[in-house]
Scaffold this motif. Structure first.
Motif, PDB file in Angstrom:
ATOM      1  N   ALA A  91       0.812  -1.216   0.000  1.00  0.00           N
ATOM      2  CA  ALA A  91       0.000   0.000   0.000  1.00  0.00           C
ATOM      3  C   ALA A  91       0.848   1.269   0.000  1.00  0.00           C
ATOM      4  O   ALA A  91       0.369   2.327  -0.432  1.00  0.00           O
ATOM      5  N   HIS A  92       2.084   1.189   0.448  1.00  0.00           N
ATOM      6  CA  HIS A  92       2.936   2.374   0.468  1.00  0.00           C
ATOM      7  C   HIS A  92       3.143   2.946  -0.939  1.00  0.00           C
ATOM      8  O   HIS A  92       3.396   4.145  -1.104  1.00  0.00           O
ATOM      9  N   LYS A  94       1.101   3.536  -3.157  1.00  0.00           N
ATOM     10  CA  LYS A  94       0.069   4.474  -3.605  1.00  0.00           C
ATOM     11  C   LYS A  94       0.648   5.875  -3.803  1.00  0.00           C
ATOM     12  O   LYS A  94       0.140   6.655  -4.605  1.00  0.00           O
ATOM     13  N   LEU A  95       1.687   6.172  -3.053  1.00  0.00           N
ATOM     14  CA  LEU A  95       2.323   7.481  -3.200  1.00  0.00           C
ATOM     15  C   LEU A  95       2.907   7.640  -4.600  1.00  0.00           C
ATOM     16  O   LEU A  95       2.755   8.693  -5.237  1.00  0.00           O
ATOM     17  N   GLY A 175      -7.331   4.740   3.774  1.00  0.00           N
ATOM     18  CA  GLY A 175      -6.600   4.693   2.514  1.00  0.00           C
ATOM     19  C   GLY A 175      -7.383   4.101   1.363  1.00  0.00           C
ATOM     20  O   GLY A 175      -6.878   4.035   0.243  1.00  0.00           O
ATOM     21  N   TYR A 196       6.279  11.024   4.160  1.00  0.00           N
ATOM     22  CA  TYR A 196       6.783   9.659   4.015  1.00  0.00           C
ATOM     23  C   TYR A 196       8.231   9.559   4.500  1.00  0.00           C
ATOM     24  O   TYR A 196       8.603   8.590   5.180  1.00  0.00           O
ATOM     25  N   ASP A 211       0.219   3.248   4.489  1.00  0.00           N
ATOM     26  CA  ASP A 211       0.030   4.490   3.739  1.00  0.00           C
ATOM     27  C   ASP A 211      -0.870   5.480   4.467  1.00  0.00           C
ATOM     28  O   ASP A 211      -0.729   6.695   4.305  1.00  0.00           O
ATOM     29  N   GLU A 212      -1.811   4.975   5.294  1.00  0.00           N
ATOM     30  CA  GLU A 212      -2.718   5.893   5.978  1.00  0.00           C
ATOM     31  C   GLU A 212      -1.975   6.844   6.896  1.00  0.00           C
ATOM     32  O   GLU A 212      -2.411   7.992   7.084  1.00  0.00           O
ATOM     33  N   ILE A 215      -0.148   9.586   4.477  1.00  0.00           N
ATOM     34  CA  ILE A 215      -1.126  10.313   3.668  1.00  0.00           C
ATOM     35  C   ILE A 215      -2.044  11.129   4.575  1.00  0.00           C
ATOM     36  O   ILE A 215      -2.358  12.290   4.277  1.00  0.00           O
TER      37      ILE A 215
END
Length: 324
Positions: A91-92, A94-95, A175, A196, A211-212, A215
């Motif tokens: 999920a990281h 996504k950035l 997320g 990040y 990621d939450e 973000i």
């Protein structure tokens, strides 16, 4: 304003699977994305685009589908690096996805970033889309689901460590859903990159990984600096459902545009085997899974109570033995 539904499928056989994933097939998320795409088609929304670092592998999984039913594919240009045993590793990235979309989306198109383990039950309300377009961002505030179980002080501390500042009104954003104009993405991505970097530097101090964390920190910083942000959960644009959880009456979710099922991935993978998404069939299966989850929760509570009673009995026996 047009919508560009997109999901991330990051494939790395050496990385730890997601904490909520029981399927060890690295392409299981493709099956979930197929279900999501079928549900988008069913409600008349644009087809899903899968952004992936392994387009050839994903294309193989999709090749048995009729071309007009397949999700679209785009290649992810992955740049970030982090330990592969990090929770929510995939999920990281996504950035990187957001960074790529910021420079490629037309000005009249909003990114609708979704997790693969979701379904669309209703189209997004035009008024909500318009409000998000005017503000620039629409996000899903799940603070009421995160603050109580983990403690508001601990959650806020994590957010402020990653944001590197005191936040006026700290909120935690899920997320699974983000609606953003290209202009807002171009503001969000540099802020999220900075968050990040601090997240990675301070990861040992943080209770929350994924990621939450970074973000959410970036969204809080932008909001404090005057960026418009619509809380889409209040409009029932999305709901997060766990089998057996009675946080909300299960009927509430039927009025949501999207339902996120982090604990229902197997259900979504089964739904993907059908050529078309049928809401009534899905809803029936979701209710059964929910009821089974309620039974599991009840049995766990009973087991805990029995364990406590047994400990109390043993303690009482030990005390009597000591006195005698």
């Amino acid at each position: 304003m047009n919508l560009f539904p997109c999901t991330l499928v990051y494939v790395d056989v050496d990385a730890s699977p997601g904490p909520n994933s029981r399927n060890r097939d690295p392409l299981s998320y493709v099956s979930q994305a197929i279900c999501l795409n079928n549900s988008l088609r069913q409600v008349g929304m644009p087809r899903l685009t899968i952004m992936t670092n392994a387009p050839a592998l994903v294309a193989q999984r999709l090749e048995s589908m009729a071309p007009e039913r397949r999700p679209a594919l785009m290649t992810l240009k992955a740049t970030i690096e982090l330990p592969k045993n990090t929770s929510f590793y995939a999920a990281h990235f996504k950035l990187d996805l957001m960074d790529q979309m910021a420079d490629s989306l037309p000005a009249d198109t909003m990114l609708l970033l979704l997790d693969a383990d979701m379904v669309a039950l209703l189209p997004l309300a035009p008024d909500l889309i318009e409000r998000c377009a005017e503000a620039g961002l629409g996000a899903f505030d799940i603070s009421d689901q995160v603050f109580p179980p983990y403690g508001s002080e601990r959650v806020v501390a994590d957010l402020e460590i990653v944001a590197d500042r005191r936040l006026r009104n700290p909120r935690w954003y899920g997320g699974e859903f983000l609606l953003a104009t290209p202009a807002a993405l171009r503001r969000l991505v540099p802020c999220a990159r900075a968050s990040y970097a601090r997240y990675i530097a301070e990861i040992e101090r943080l209770r929350h990984h994924g990621d939450e964390a970074f973000i959410s920190a970036a969204l809080n910083v932008l909001a404090d600096e005057g960026q418009g942000l619509i809380e889409v959960g209040a409009y029932q644009a999305v709901g997060r459902h766990w089998p057996g959880n009675n946080y909300r009456d299960v009927r509430w979710f039927r009025c949501c545009s999207f339902v996120h099922l982090p604990g229902g991935k197997a259900l979504l993978e089964k739904e993907a085997r059908f050529a078309d998404f049928v809401p009534d069939r899905f809803w029936r299966h979701m209710r059964v899974a929910h009821l089974r989850g309620r039974v599991r929760h009840a049995l766990k509570r009973i087991a805990r109570l029995l364990s406590v009673e047994r400990l109390v009995t043993l303690s009482a026996c030990a005390l009597r033995s000591a006195k005698s």
